[in-house]
Scaffold this active site. Structure first.
Site, mmCIF file in Angstrom:
data_model
loop_
_atom_site.group_PDB
_atom_site.id
_atom_site.type_symbol
_atom_site.label_atom_id
_atom_site.label_comp_id
_atom_site.label_asym_id
_atom_site.label_seq_id
_atom_site.Cartn_x
_atom_site.Cartn_y
_atom_site.Cartn_z
ATOM 1 N N LYS A 110 0.828 -1.206 0.000
ATOM 2 C CA LYS A 110 0.000 0.000 0.000
ATOM 3 C C LYS A 110 0.862 1.255 0.000
ATOM 4 O O LYS A 110 0.557 2.222 -0.673
ATOM 5 C CB LYS A 110 -0.929 0.016 1.220
ATOM 6 N N LYS A 192 -4.039 -9.088 -7.562
ATOM 7 C CA LYS A 192 -5.271 -9.662 -7.022
ATOM 8 C C LYS A 192 -6.459 -8.736 -7.327
ATOM 9 O O LYS A 192 -6.296 -7.521 -7.438
ATOM 10 C CB LYS A 192 -5.147 -9.950 -5.519
ATOM 11 N N LYS A 195 -10.931 -3.838 -4.619
ATOM 12 C CA LYS A 195 -12.042 -2.899 -4.716
ATOM 13 C C LYS A 195 -11.718 -1.728 -5.631
ATOM 14 O O LYS A 195 -12.599 -1.003 -6.056
ATOM 15 C CB LYS A 195 -12.422 -2.411 -3.323
HETATM 16 P P1 AMP Z 1 -10.712 -6.277 1.594
HETATM 17 O O1 AMP Z 1 -11.470 -6.165 0.311
HETATM 18 O O2 AMP Z 1 -9.256 -6.077 1.388
HETATM 19 O O3 AMP Z 1 -11.319 -5.483 2.709
HETATM 20 O O4 AMP Z 1 -10.820 -7.795 2.045
HETATM 21 C C1 AMP Z 1 -11.925 -8.355 2.686
HETATM 22 C C2 AMP Z 1 -11.764 -9.863 2.727
HETATM 23 O O5 AMP Z 1 -11.800 -10.395 1.383
HETATM 24 C C3 AMP Z 1 -10.433 -10.357 3.314
HETATM 25 O O6 AMP Z 1 -10.644 -11.544 4.039
HETATM 26 C C4 AMP Z 1 -9.579 -10.624 2.109
HETATM 27 O O7 AMP Z 1 -8.587 -11.599 2.353
HETATM 28 C C5 AMP Z 1 -10.613 -11.121 1.085
HETATM 29 N N1 AMP Z 1 -10.191 -10.773 -0.275
HETATM 30 C C6 AMP Z 1 -10.009 -9.535 -0.786
HETATM 31 N N2 AMP Z 1 -9.636 -9.577 -2.077
HETATM 32 C C7 AMP Z 1 -9.559 -10.895 -2.403
HETATM 33 C C8 AMP Z 1 -9.213 -11.604 -3.607
HETATM 34 N N3 AMP Z 1 -8.891 -10.967 -4.731
HETATM 35 N N4 AMP Z 1 -9.235 -12.956 -3.570
HETATM 36 C C9 AMP Z 1 -9.585 -13.620 -2.435
HETATM 37 N N5 AMP Z 1 -9.909 -13.015 -1.283
HETATM 38 C C10 AMP Z 1 -9.906 -11.669 -1.254
#
Ligand code: AMP
Ligand code: TRP
Length: 321
Positions: A110, A192, A195
């Site tokens: 980040k 990956k 959002k």
């Molecule tokens: P975040 O969107 O970073 O707040 O992530 C929320 C949850 O979704 C966390 O448990 C992350 O590990 C999971 N997560 C986020 N992006 C991915 C992705 N591309 N593939 C699998 N899991 C994800």
């Protein structure tokens, strides 16, 4: 098992969140005591839109319920409504060497893409607040995607350090991963899905947009007859959303060099739309009554505040306050 997990209200939920986190939560809530948090204090560690922030929080809760989180059984709450989380984070920050924070991959990633003046102490301290979220409820299991495993391990380290110094107060938590560990961007299979990624499929995307995005996904840049990383990602999605026998069918076609990627994509788009359409319908129904969501969140926060308070007081007692 006592389960805790959190999700940031920053940007729209995507199928990576669904497969990497939420689908696991749905399974776990059947047999365990689950607490899931909209971690709004985590969301403010990177630039965000304050005018949309409150609404984003509500939308996230509505999506979670629409996906199948049962609010009668599982406690959903906003992190900022239980101030003990930040209180404990301060305490925990005093047992952790700062060098451990600089080791965190997500911090490095980040801080690489945001400008220097936006790299705040909050961004660095982020995993301490996450440890606090987890430890304050005696959590033993934390379902997350692969990217968060290092943070859960840090929570273990923090618990151990605290317990060693002051007395056994905190449970050392374990991370558990979903089958789909990491969904990659449809535009760039080395990144990956996130959002902020334009190669992501949001849970709220219309059928037309989903079809457009899947049809436009990159496929092979590798050798013919071999599975490229981009295709591997698409096959992972076929496995998650489609019928199990389809996977071997497509793999066979790739190996025989008879694969028509258009067909694979058409199938995949159809399956994703099939899965998301009823979720979107339920989402709209839930969002029609935002007061009901607010009330549920406040009630849960009130109950959790009591539990969290007891834990903090125990910790402070051990520390000689
Ligand atoms: P975040 O969107 O970073 O707040 O992530 C929320 C949850 O979704 C966390 O448990 C992350 O590990 C999971 N997560 C986020 N992006 C991915 C992705 N591309 N593939 C699998 N899991 C994800
Ligand atoms: N850091 C997690 C993420 O970015 C969100 C999070 C905050 C979390 N607190 C948590 C996840 C506690 C699990 C447990 O996805």
């Amino acid at each position: 098992m006592k389960i805790f997990s959190g999700i940031r209200p920053s940007g729209e939920l995507h199928i990576g969140n669904y497969l990497g986190a939420i689908s696991n939560w749905l399974e776990l809530q059947k047999k365990n005591e689950c607490i899931f948090s909209v971690v709004d204090y985590h969301a403010i560690t990177t630039p965000y839109e304050k005018d949309k922030f409150h609404q984003r929080n509500l939308e996230l809760v509505a999506w979670l319920i629409a996906c199948g989180i049962n609010p009668e059984k599982t406690r959903l709450f906003r992190q900022s409504q239980v101030p003990e989380h930040t209180e404990l984070a301060w305490i925990l920050s005093t047992v952790l060497p700062v060098s451990e924070l600089f080791r965190m991959i997500q911090y490095k990633e980040k801080s690489d893409y945001i400008s220097k003046e936006n790299i705040t102490a909050g961004l660095l301290n982020y995993p301490i607040l996450m440890a606090s979220d987890i430890l304050i409820y005696n959590t033993d299991t934390v379902p997350v995607g692969e990217d968060q495993v290092q943070h859960v391990e840090l929570a273990r380290i923090i618990a151990r350090k605290f317990n060693h110094r002051y007395g056994k107060i905190f449970v050392e938590p374990k991370a558990i991963l979903t089958k789909t560990k990491r969904v990659m961007s449809l535009k760039d299979p080395t990144k990956k899905m996130s959002k902020t990624d334009t190669g992501g499929i949001a849970l709220g995307d219309s059928s037309e947009i989903i079809t457009q995005k899947i049809m436009g996904a990159v496929t092979a840049t590798g050798e013919a007859g071999k599975i490229s990383p981009a295709v591997k990602n698409l096959l992972g999605l076929v496995e998650a959303f489609g019928k199990p026998e389809k996977i071997s069918e497509f793999i066979q076609a790739i190996e025989n060099k008879t694969i028509q990627y258009v067909e694979l994509k058409r199938y995949l788009a159809e399956k994703i739309i099939e899965k998301l359409t009823p979720i979107q319908k339920k989402y709209r129904e839930i969002m029609a009554d935002p007061d009901k969501i607010e009330k549920m969140l406040s009630n849960n926060a009130r109950a959790l505040h009591k539990e969290a308070r007891i834990k903090i007081e125990q910790a402070k007692k051990e520390m000689g306050f």
